[in-house]
Design an enzyme around this catalytic site. Structure first.
Site, mmCIF file in Angstrom:
data_model
loop_
_atom_site.group_PDB
_atom_site.id
_atom_site.type_symbol
_atom_site.label_atom_id
_atom_site.label_comp_id
_atom_site.label_asym_id
_atom_site.label_seq_id
_atom_site.Cartn_x
_atom_site.Cartn_y
_atom_site.Cartn_z
ATOM 1 N N LYS A 208 39.237 38.826 39.696
ATOM 2 C CA LYS A 208 40.561 38.851 39.339
ATOM 3 C C LYS A 208 40.550 36.735 38.755
ATOM 4 O O LYS A 208 39.702 36.756 38.252
ATOM 5 C CB LYS A 208 40.990 38.099 41.438
ATOM 6 C CG LYS A 208 40.396 39.307 42.022
ATOM 7 C CD LYS A 208 41.506 38.483 43.548
ATOM 8 C CE LYS A 208 41.333 39.908 44.212
ATOM 9 N NZ LYS A 208 42.073 40.362 45.583
ATOM 10 N N ARG A 247 34.246 41.985 49.156
ATOM 11 C CA ARG A 247 35.095 43.775 48.259
ATOM 12 C C ARG A 247 35.514 43.193 47.443
ATOM 13 O O ARG A 247 35.601 42.559 46.527
ATOM 14 C CB ARG A 247 36.733 43.748 49.169
ATOM 15 C CG ARG A 247 37.341 45.076 48.373
ATOM 16 C CD ARG A 247 38.725 44.784 48.783
ATOM 17 N NE ARG A 247 39.350 45.727 48.510
ATOM 18 C CZ ARG A 247 39.909 45.885 47.279
ATOM 19 N NH1 ARG A 247 40.169 44.922 46.418
ATOM 20 N NH2 ARG A 247 41.468 46.349 46.497
#
Ligand code: PMM
Length: 266
Positions: A208, A247
């Site tokens: 991210k 995840r």
């Protein structure tokens, strides 16, 4: 050991691996490779939730994900469906998915909670404030971890009211969703407030933007490899914070990081 959700994005526009696995066979092969590398769950998604992404609609979404889910399930893999749409969640569970991963925590589709309740699947609820095209308008926090925990608690109550047993819930603080760089670190450094909510905790930091922003003043220069290394570090730290699952895209690196973090704990 901490569970690892391997990401199987069947979308042409996800910021990190978009387009590469559009083809069903390749998505299935990718998922099975992640499983060999140590993924305990394969998280299949057909609609990108990256900042600014456009919605695709449940029909296209299902065309993308259902054949992939069917084949992964036939190969014996535990599958979750990453979707905001009740119709897609329902169809995915019928195709064999065991978990519905709803980053909106039930806010995006008013039918979602009833669909999950009827399906018998586990339900991962994310912290979320708005759709991707407008998510940063709501990125205001005084104490990020506390506010995220409070809003997740509200989502847990709504899920319970819809008939979803608390034991079926998984909570996720929604890293990157309506949160700017430092606000994500505020949530991660206060993860104990999320763990204290009670359900299993899932964390998604993989590749991210806030990781790249932390590594370099020009995040665009941070390669995928560097983002994966940063993700392995956050995975190890998540183990120490007591999360149930992470995840990730790079399952192999995160699996090693998790094994080492558990060894440290003795
Ligand atoms: N992040 C993305 C998509 N799905 N699901 C959960 N539960 N938690 C997350 O943080 C999360 C998610 C966006 O990342 P991607 O486009 O790389 O899949």
């Amino acid at each position: 050991m901490t569970a690892i959700w391997g990401i199987v994005n069947v979308t042409p526009d996800s910021f990190s691996d978009g387009g590469r696995y559009l083809d069903v066979d390749r998505a299935v092969a990718h998922g099975l490779r992640l499983r060999e590398e140590g993924a305990t769950v394969l998280d299949v998604g057909g609609e990108s939730t990256r900042p600014g992404a456009e919605r695709v609609g449940p029909k296209i979404e299902q065309q993308r994900v259902l054949p992939v889910i069917e084949q992964l399930v036939a190969a014996g893999a535990p599958v979750s469906i990453d979707t905001l749409n009740a119709a897609t969640a329902d169809a995915a569970v019928r195709a064999g998915a065991r978990i519905v991963n709803d980053v909106s925590g039930g806010l995006a589709d008013p039918e979602m909670r009833a669909a999950v309740a009827a399906s018998g699947a586990d339900y991962a609820i994310g912290h979320w404030r708005d759709f991707s095209d407008d998510m940063y308008a709501h990125a205001q926090y005084r104490r990020a971890a506390r506010e995220v925990a409070g809003e997740l608690k509200a989502r847990m109550g709504e899920a319970a009211a819809a008939g979803i047993a608390p034991s079926r819930l998984i909570v996720d603080p929604g890293i990157g969703f309506s949160k700017r760089g430092g606000q994500n670190w505020g949530v991660l450094s206060g993860l104990d407030e999320i763990v204290a909510l009670g359900p299993r905790v899932l964390i998604g930091t993989s590749r991210k933007r806030f990781l790249a922003e932390t590594l370099d003043a020009d995040p665009a220069t941070v390669t995928e490899k560097r983002r994966d290394l940063a993700t392995a570090v956050t995975s190890a730290l998540a183990v120490r914070a007591g999360v149930w699952a992470v995840r990730v895209h790079d399952v192999a690196a995160t699996r090693d990081a998790i094994v080492i973090a558990h060894a440290w704990e003795g």
